[in-house]
Design a protein around this motif. Structure first.
Motif, short mmCIF file in Angstrom:
data_model
loop_
_atom_site.label_atom_id
_atom_site.label_comp_id
_atom_site.label_asym_id
_atom_site.label_seq_id
_atom_site.Cartn_x
_atom_site.Cartn_y
_atom_site.Cartn_z
N TYR A 1 -44.77 -33.68 -7.19
CA TYR A 1 -44.56 -32.41 -7.87
C TYR A 1 -45.69 -31.45 -7.51
CZ TYR A 1 -40.63 -34.11 -10.54
OH TYR A 1 -39.40 -34.60 -10.90
N ASP B 1 -48.25 -36.11 -9.02
CA ASP B 1 -48.72 -34.73 -9.03
C ASP B 1 -49.45 -34.49 -7.72
OD1 ASP B 1 -49.97 -32.32 -9.35
OD2 ASP B 1 -50.70 -32.73 -11.38
N ASP C 1 -46.27 -28.50 -9.06
CA ASP C 1 -46.71 -27.64 -10.16
C ASP C 1 -47.16 -28.46 -11.36
OD1 ASP C 1 -44.25 -28.64 -10.82
OD2 ASP C 1 -43.28 -26.69 -11.13
N SER D 1 -39.82 -28.33 -0.73
CA SER D 1 -39.92 -26.89 -0.92
C SER D 1 -40.39 -26.17 0.34
CB SER D 1 -40.88 -26.60 -2.07
OG SER D 1 -41.10 -25.21 -2.20
N SER E 1 -41.03 -28.59 -6.97
CA SER E 1 -41.53 -28.16 -8.27
C SER E 1 -40.52 -28.57 -9.33
CB SER E 1 -41.73 -26.64 -8.29
OG SER E 1 -40.48 -25.98 -8.19
N HIS E 2 -40.91 -28.48 -10.58
CA HIS E 2 -40.01 -28.90 -11.66
C HIS E 2 -38.80 -27.98 -11.80
CE1 HIS E 2 -43.54 -31.33 -12.79
NE2 HIS E 2 -42.66 -32.10 -13.39
#
Length: 200
Positions: free
Chosen positions: A198, A5, A200, A65, A174-175
């Motif tokens: 990740y 995370d 989010d 991203s 992100s997922h």
């Protein structure tokens, strides 16, 4: 594959960090049975991953991203600079913002010769801000053969090319990032060492 995370990576007290650095994870019997009951291929894959991790200089792909807060971009830039200073080569793609742009900035600070940028299409098809960022990058791979493809399709092919050239993949996503999840799955199939952050 390591899943992390991103919002917790750079947090935690100094005492917690010291405890983590000094800790050793010992597999319980159930884990040992799982490993020992696997095929010889599993052992070979683990040995290959261990050898990759222990290499002094690796080819590390960094993708992710475009929609990142500035603080996350700064973290990626710092991480990339540190990886290059350790002798690693960074492989990424073009980007006006987000993960790829931060990786380019970080590598360029440390050693431009240790940066390899693979574009989904040609420099001329990139937005002007991406073209400006690529000025001075010595190792750029263009793909005029993909000029007629949509950017989404060209990007998927580009991610696979980047992964094919690396020993290790670091991905920020992100997922809900379907394209990036597909890239991670492709890296798993290629038995790459993978670290996923990740957002989010």
């Amino acid at each position: 594959m390591v899943e992390t995370d991103m919002t917790k990576v750079f947090m935690g007290s100094e005492d917690e960090n010291k405890e983590k650095q000094g800790s050793i994870v010992v597999p319980i019997d159930e884990d040992m049975d799982t490993v020992s009951s696997g095929s010889p291929d599993t052992v070979d894959e683990l040995a290959m991953e261990l050898a990759t991790i222990q290499q002094s200089a690796k080819r590390i792909a960094i993708i992710g991203s475009r929609n990142l807060p500035i603080t996350h971009q700064q973290m990626i830039e710092t991480l990339t600079t540190a990886l290059v200073m350790q002798g690693n080569t960074i492989i990424t793609s073009g980007g006006s913002s987000g993960t790829n742009a931060a990786a380019i900035r970080g590598a360029m600070k440390a050693n431009p010769d240790k940066l390899r940028v693979i574009l989904p299409q040609t420099i001329g098809q990139q937005p002007s801000d991406v073209q400006n960022q690529l000025i001075g990058v010595p190792n750029i791979i263009e793909h005029p053969d993909r000029a007629m493809m949509t950017l989404a399709d060209a990007s998927r092919v580009c991610n696979r090319e980047i992964i094919d050239e690396c020993n290790q993949l670091i991905c920020f996503l992100s997922h809900t990032s379907k394209t990036l999840h597909n890239a991670v799955q492709y890296a798993e199939e290629g038995h790459k060492v993978i670290t996923v952050f990740y957002l989010d």
